[in-house]
Design an enzyme around this catalytic site. Structure first.
Site: not given
Ligand code: ATP
Ligand code: MG
Length: 561
Positions: A273, A263, A38
């Site tokens: 982020k 992850r 994104e």
């Protein structure tokens, strides 16, 4: 790019799945993965793992990888982020197939998909507020209750959806929901919202749309439109998989499959982020590419090589179990690669002047010094030598202990690539600080042709005073003092910021070779660590970043405790 540095012997589970699919002829043995960021921030070390995985398996199995921007949330997304993401993926050494793709390219198609669901009686417009919808959803142990708008007719739903698109309603007035199962144990299946109204300017589609698909209605369908065979994502999306499959099945479109892996978490490091953005916005760091940031752009600016990051991602492997990787493994990979590729040069970080009293005034010698003992093709360079040189202040002690193999009064030491010095005395200033050191040199002790028979235990780096090039050097330490800065309930991760994560040395003397240093060239400053030119550098002022020290300073600190 072929990664022949792989040290791994065992296949990971994604590779096993792909091999099985190829063996059974699924999708005619075709492999197409995608990396779907994104564009709401810069990529970080966690994304590097996902990039290496997606592009890596495609390379291994003769497939391809798409870069697709998941840009369905107009308020947080920016072209700046799109550009940085492209740059970072390329810098890591990967090439996506064709042009970069965007979920926003599919807005028209996704809108048609939504209309198909409505026509098939599988979606409805709900006028309830977000709070009402949340309330009606129930809890994992209590079934939800049907919305009062559940039974709208297909015609009414189609009409309202078109009017939502035409901009007749304000934000939040209505949503489109898939009709699935309000009693499902999976909360994502309880009539999830798939479209919402958002009168916001989109960085690519501008004001063309005021309704936007939700992640779950955009992601899987985009995979399917692109005919992605293996859609690899992190474990938090495991619960979304039934919805992913439901959409594909009910829209009767290409059957992409989603697979989840754990992850990457790294200690002393933030990989979110949103949290990294706050560090930038609140001025804890200078920018997204601040060399202390775990962003790919920060690591690049700091001087990490792409190969070192790829090797790290390869070493940590791919699994379904969550774990935390020690940041020193990343630093190890950086040192391992830089040791092979960095040019050895000399720079004195904390200088003190040495006068070689028996070296003729005005004499200059160009000494030939090797660029990298680890690389026979690296060649040599000329380094000027003269009567006055700089050495490190802490390479000298007036009354050194026996084991100090550097310079002390009455002692010998070799200068790298040059001569052996004998220390005769010092001059001090009013504060008692050593101002100048006086030495003589053994005229027949020149490196490579030494016939002096004189012994010197240590070798020092040095820089000739009249030829020295001045630079600023930035030394970095970890940005966080806590192993798990985001893992405390009673504290903010910003509470653990290391106040000494940056130390600036403003008068460093470098050998003249470094005048022509370029951003992107890796250096080892002998005995001082690995360095690169910083992007703040200019004609007037050279600025270097220390990438890493030569050894793991933290491991030593740990042992002392
Ligand atoms: P963040 O939590 O930093 O905001 P994100 O998951 O929202 O990350 P995306 O842009 O959606 O960021 O991520 C793109 C891809 O990178 C996704 O497939 C995601 O699963 C993967 N990814 C993100 N963070 C990690 C991580 N720490 N380890 C491995 N893969 C990651
Ligand atoms: Mg995400």
């Amino acid at each position: 790019m072929s990664d022949n540095t792989t040290t791994r012997e065992r296949k990971h589970f994604i590779e096993e799945i792909i091999e099985e699919d190829i063996a059974t002829g699924k999708h005619d043995g075709r492999v197409l993965t995608r990396f779907p960021p994104e564009p709401n921030g810069y990529l970080h070390i966690g994304h590097a793992k996902s990039i290496c995985l997606n592009f890596g398996v495609a390379q291994t199995y003769g497939g391809k990888t798409n870069l697709r921007f998941d840009d369905t949330n107009p308020t947080k997304e920016k072209t700046e982020y799109v550009d940085s993401i492209k740059r970072d993926v390329q810098w890591l050494g990967f090439e996506w197939d064709g042009e970069a793709k965007y979920a926003s390219d599919y807005f028209g198609q996704l809108y048609e998909f939504a209309k198909k669901l409505i026509r098939d009686g599988k979606a409805y417009i709900d006028d309830s507020t977000a709070e009402e919808i949340a309330e009606m959803k129930g809890t994992p142990t209590r079934a939800g209750t049907p919305s009062p708008y559940y039974s709208r007719t297909v015609e009414e739903n189609l009409d309202l959806f078109e009017r939502m698109k035409a901009g007749e309603f304000p934000d939040g007035a209505k949503v489109l929901r898939a009709k699935i199962d309000m009693a499902s144990p999976n909360m994502h299946m309880r009539d999830p919202v798939i479209y919402r109204i958002k009168h916001a300017h989109h960085h690519r589609t501008g004001d063309a749309w005021c309704i936007y698909p939700m992640y779950d209605f955009a992601h899987g369908q985009s995979d399917s439109i692109e005919k992605i065979t293996h859609s690899i994502c992190t474990l938090e999306f495991e619960n979304h998989r039934p919805l992913y499959d439901w959409c594909i099945e009910n829209l009767e479109i290409f059957p992409s499959k989603q697979y989840e892996f754990a992850r990457l978490n790294v200690n002393y490091t933030i990989t979110s982020k949103r949290k990294l953005l706050k560090l930038v916005e609140d001025g804890h760091v200078t920018a997204w590419d601040d060399p202390r940031m775990p962003t790919i752009s920060g690591m690049r600016r700091r001087g990490y090589s792409p190969a070192s990051i790829r090797n790290f991602c390869d070493k940590i492997g791919v699994a379904r179990r969550e774990n935390v990787i020690d940041v020193s493994l990343l630093e190890f990979c950086v040192r391992e690669d830089l040791n092979k590729i960095a040019s050895r040069v000399m720079a004195v970080l904390n200088p003190v002047k040495v006068v070689i009293t028996n070296y003729p005034e005005g004499q200059l010698e160009q000494l030939e010094i090797g660029n990298n003992p680890e690389d026979e093709n690296a060649g040599t360079r000329q380094v000027p030598f003269s009567r006055e040189i700089y050495i490190e202040r802490d390479d000298f002690m007036e009354n050194p202990p026996k084991k100090f193999f550097r310079l002390g009064i009455g002692r010998n030491v070799r200068l790298k690539g040059a001569y052996i010095l004998h220390c005769e005395g010092v001059k001090k200033n009013a504060e008692g600080e050593v101002e100048e050191i006086y030495c003589t040199y053994y005229t027949d002790s020149k490196s490579g042709q030494d016939t002096s028979g004189v012994r010197a235990k240590g070798t020092l780096h040095w820089v000739s005073v009249p030829h020295a090039v001045e630079a600023e050097v930035r030394l970095y330490d970890r940005l966080f003092l806590d192993e798990s800065p985001a893992g405390h309930e009673d504290k903010e991760y910003t509470d653990f910021i290391n106040p000494n994560s940056l130390k600036v040395l403003d008068t460093v003397y470098c050998e003249p070779h470094l005048k022509d240093a370029q951003v992107g060239t890796y250096y080892q400053f002998l005995r001082k660590g690995y360095f690169v030119l910083d992007t703040d550098s200019s004609e007037e002022k050279l600025v270097f970043n220390r990438t890493v020290t030569l050894r793991d300073g933290w491991a030593k600190k740990g042992k002392k405790k």
